[in-house]
Design a protein around this motif. Structure first.
Motif, PDB file in Angstrom:
ATOM      1  N   VAL A  93      -3.794 -76.091  -0.194  1.00 31.98           N
ATOM      2  CA  VAL A  93      -3.864 -75.831  -1.625  1.00 31.98           C
ATOM      3  C   VAL A  93      -4.467 -77.019  -2.378  1.00 31.98           C
ATOM      4  O   VAL A  93      -4.594 -78.133  -1.859  1.00 31.98           O
ATOM      5  CB  VAL A  93      -2.455 -75.533  -2.198  1.00 31.98           C
ATOM      6  CG1 VAL A  93      -1.839 -74.324  -1.504  1.00 31.98           C
ATOM      7  CG2 VAL A  93      -1.538 -76.754  -2.066  1.00 31.98           C
TER       8      VAL A  93
ATOM      9  N   TYR B  14      -3.842 -78.885  -6.203  1.00 32.82           N
ATOM     10  CA  TYR B  14      -2.981 -78.971  -7.380  1.00 32.82           C
ATOM     11  C   TYR B  14      -3.582 -79.950  -8.381  1.00 32.82           C
ATOM     12  O   TYR B  14      -3.960 -81.056  -8.017  1.00 32.82           O
ATOM     13  CB  TYR B  14      -1.563 -79.421  -7.021  1.00 32.82           C
ATOM     14  CG  TYR B  14      -0.655 -79.445  -8.226  1.00 32.82           C
ATOM     15  CD1 TYR B  14      -0.135 -78.267  -8.746  1.00 32.82           C
ATOM     16  CD2 TYR B  14      -0.371 -80.643  -8.879  1.00 32.82           C
ATOM     17  CE1 TYR B  14       0.660 -78.281  -9.872  1.00 32.82           C
ATOM     18  CE2 TYR B  14       0.423 -80.663 -10.012  1.00 32.82           C
ATOM     19  CZ  TYR B  14       0.937 -79.481 -10.512  1.00 32.82           C
ATOM     20  OH  TYR B  14       1.719 -79.496 -11.643  1.00 32.82           O
TER      21      TYR B  14
ATOM     22  N   VAL C 271      -0.387 -73.360  -7.657  1.00 32.14           N
ATOM     23  CA  VAL C 271      -1.334 -74.069  -6.809  1.00 32.14           C
ATOM     24  C   VAL C 271      -2.505 -73.124  -6.562  1.00 32.14           C
ATOM     25  O   VAL C 271      -2.357 -71.906  -6.634  1.00 32.14           O
ATOM     26  CB  VAL C 271      -0.708 -74.499  -5.466  1.00 32.14           C
ATOM     27  CG1 VAL C 271       0.368 -75.539  -5.671  1.00 32.14           C
ATOM     28  CG2 VAL C 271      -0.158 -73.295  -4.697  1.00 32.14           C
ATOM     29  N   GLU C 272      -3.647 -73.690  -6.307  1.00 34.32           N
ATOM     30  CA  GLU C 272      -4.812 -72.882  -5.933  1.00 34.32           C
ATOM     31  C   GLU C 272      -4.867 -72.787  -4.415  1.00 34.32           C
ATOM     32  O   GLU C 272      -4.895 -73.801  -3.716  1.00 34.32           O
ATOM     33  CB  GLU C 272      -6.102 -73.487  -6.464  1.00 34.32           C
ATOM     34  CG  GLU C 272      -7.330 -72.651  -6.130  1.00 34.32           C
ATOM     35  CD  GLU C 272      -8.617 -73.237  -6.675  1.00 34.32           C
ATOM     36  OE1 GLU C 272      -9.695 -72.709  -6.348  1.00 34.32           O
ATOM     37  OE2 GLU C 272      -8.536 -74.244  -7.410  1.00 34.32           O
ATOM     38  N   ILE C 273      -4.866 -71.563  -3.901  1.00 31.36           N
ATOM     39  CA  ILE C 273      -4.897 -71.347  -2.453  1.00 31.36           C
ATOM     40  C   ILE C 273      -6.337 -71.487  -1.961  1.00 31.36           C
ATOM     41  O   ILE C 273      -7.225 -70.744  -2.374  1.00 31.36           O
ATOM     42  CB  ILE C 273      -4.350 -69.961  -2.090  1.00 31.36           C
ATOM     43  CG1 ILE C 273      -2.910 -69.798  -2.604  1.00 31.36           C
ATOM     44  CG2 ILE C 273      -4.399 -69.733  -0.590  1.00 31.36           C
ATOM     45  CD1 ILE C 273      -2.357 -68.402  -2.414  1.00 31.36           C
TER      46      ILE C 273
ATOM     47  N   TYR D 189       0.066 -72.879   3.319  1.00 33.52           N
ATOM     48  CA  TYR D 189      -1.146 -72.753   2.513  1.00 33.52           C
ATOM     49  C   TYR D 189      -1.782 -74.133   2.377  1.00 33.52           C
ATOM     50  O   TYR D 189      -1.083 -75.129   2.167  1.00 33.52           O
ATOM     51  CB  TYR D 189      -0.836 -72.248   1.101  1.00 33.52           C
ATOM     52  CG  TYR D 189      -0.476 -70.789   0.987  1.00 33.52           C
ATOM     53  CD1 TYR D 189      -1.160 -69.811   1.705  1.00 33.52           C
ATOM     54  CD2 TYR D 189       0.543 -70.375   0.125  1.00 33.52           C
ATOM     55  CE1 TYR D 189      -0.830 -68.472   1.584  1.00 33.52           C
ATOM     56  CE2 TYR D 189       0.872 -69.036  -0.011  1.00 33.52           C
ATOM     57  CZ  TYR D 189       0.188 -68.097   0.727  1.00 33.52           C
ATOM     58  OH  TYR D 189       0.516 -66.781   0.594  1.00 33.52           O
TER      59      TYR D 189
ATOM     60  N   TYR E 246      -4.523 -67.843  -6.599  1.00 27.38           N
ATOM     61  CA  TYR E 246      -3.435 -68.726  -7.013  1.00 27.38           C
ATOM     62  C   TYR E 246      -2.099 -68.208  -6.499  1.00 27.38           C
ATOM     63  O   TYR E 246      -1.937 -67.019  -6.202  1.00 27.38           O
ATOM     64  CB  TYR E 246      -3.394 -68.844  -8.535  1.00 27.38           C
ATOM     65  CG  TYR E 246      -4.614 -69.494  -9.127  1.00 27.38           C
ATOM     66  CD1 TYR E 246      -4.747 -70.880  -9.157  1.00 27.38           C
ATOM     67  CD2 TYR E 246      -5.655 -68.721  -9.648  1.00 27.38           C
ATOM     68  CE1 TYR E 246      -5.868 -71.480  -9.700  1.00 27.38           C
ATOM     69  CE2 TYR E 246      -6.788 -69.316 -10.185  1.00 27.38           C
ATOM     70  CZ  TYR E 246      -6.882 -70.701 -10.210  1.00 27.38           C
ATOM     71  OH  TYR E 246      -7.999 -71.288 -10.736  1.00 27.38           O
TER      72      TYR E 246
ATOM     73  N   SER F  35      -5.171 -70.338   4.384  1.00 29.22           N
ATOM     74  CA  SER F  35      -3.808 -70.180   4.902  1.00 29.22           C
ATOM     75  C   SER F  35      -3.810 -70.400   6.407  1.00 29.22           C
ATOM     76  O   SER F  35      -4.788 -70.085   7.097  1.00 29.22           O
ATOM     77  CB  SER F  35      -3.258 -68.792   4.564  1.00 29.22           C
ATOM     78  OG  SER F  35      -4.058 -67.773   5.138  1.00 29.22           O
TER      79      SER F  35
ATOM     80  N   SER G   2       4.408 -71.283   2.353  1.00 30.45           N
ATOM     81  CA  SER G   2       4.158 -70.077   1.565  1.00 30.45           C
ATOM     82  C   SER G   2       5.439 -69.445   1.040  1.00 30.45           C
ATOM     83  O   SER G   2       5.394 -68.662   0.080  1.00 30.45           O
ATOM     84  CB  SER G   2       3.393 -69.050   2.412  1.00 30.45           C
ATOM     85  OG  SER G   2       4.124 -68.726   3.592  1.00 30.45           O
TER      86      SER G   2
END
Length: 226
Positions: A78, A80, A66-68, A76, A37, A71, A96
């Motif tokens: 992500v 949400y 946010v959940e990564i 990122y 995260y 990358s 990022s």
């Protein structure tokens, strides 16, 4: 001979008793963890459909995450929000910068804030929401989109995403972690003192061994005339 043995026994006993203090404290070895995260530490971090701010949809609510997923350079990919009764998970991109990767997410990862929207029968639908039959509906608020001096809220209702006029920035914030205090100098000085004590006791033990060695040799090979 007896005095030397007693001295050695006393030193050995002291070493055994002091060994828990002389040994360095056991440190817990932590294995590398994959950061999952990232927390929004600014109020202007946009969630975008593509890796382009021209496709920004809304700002991630401040102190929420946010959940990564992956990358790519400064971006990122992500996720949400979660699929709930009124929310739907969204997948997109965030820069990022000003997103702080964290190992442990807060209790509330995503902002869960339904808002009530009131429509007037004689007015057209607001933003890009579909025509509604109800006058008051509850929508899922995701974040705010700013365009010049105007602000809009990105919301979800009945299978459709859209905007309504106005910002909804009055929401509870997650508690930010406190900075880690600097190491205590007393701990380091205490460790040094323990090391000096250990060295001194070791030197005494070595001296006692030497004394016993020469004393035993003398008693074995030197026999005075009677």
């Amino acid at each position: 001979m007896k005095a030397a043995k007693l001295t050695l026994c006393a030193i050995i006993a002291a070493l055994i008793l002091l060994s828990p203090l002389l040994l360095p404290a056991t440190r817990t070895v932590s294995h590398a963890r994959v950061t999952r995260y990232a927390r929004a530490d600014a109020r202007d971090i946009y969630f975008c459909e593509r890796k382009d701010l021209n496709y920004a949809l809304f700002t991630i609510p401040y102190t929420y995450c946010v959940e990564i997923l992956s990358s790519d350079g400064e971006w990122y990919y992500v996720k949400y929000a979660e699929d709930t009764s009124i929310y739907r998970a969204l997948y997109g991109y965030c820069l990022s910068a000003n997103l702080t990767p964290i190992d442990e997410p807060p209790a509330n990862i995503y902002l869960d804030m339904p808002v009530t929207v009131t429509f007037k029968p004689d007015s057209p639908p607001i933003g890009s929401l579909p025509v509604l039959n109800e006058l008051n509906v509850t929508v899922a608020f995701y974040g705010t989109y700013y365009s010049g001096a105007s602000a809009y809220s990105y919301v979800y209702y009945d299978g459709t995403f859209g905007y309504i006029y106005g910002a909804n920035d009055d929401y509870p914030l997650n508690e930010l972690p406190q900075p880690t205090p600097p190491p205590d100098d007393k701990t380091e000085s205490g460790s040094n003192s323990k090391l000096l004590i250990g060295l001194a006791l070791a030197a005494l033990a070595a001296a006692a061994l030497v004394l016993i060695y020469f004393t035993s040799r003398k008693s074995k090979y030197f026999r005075p005339d009677r």
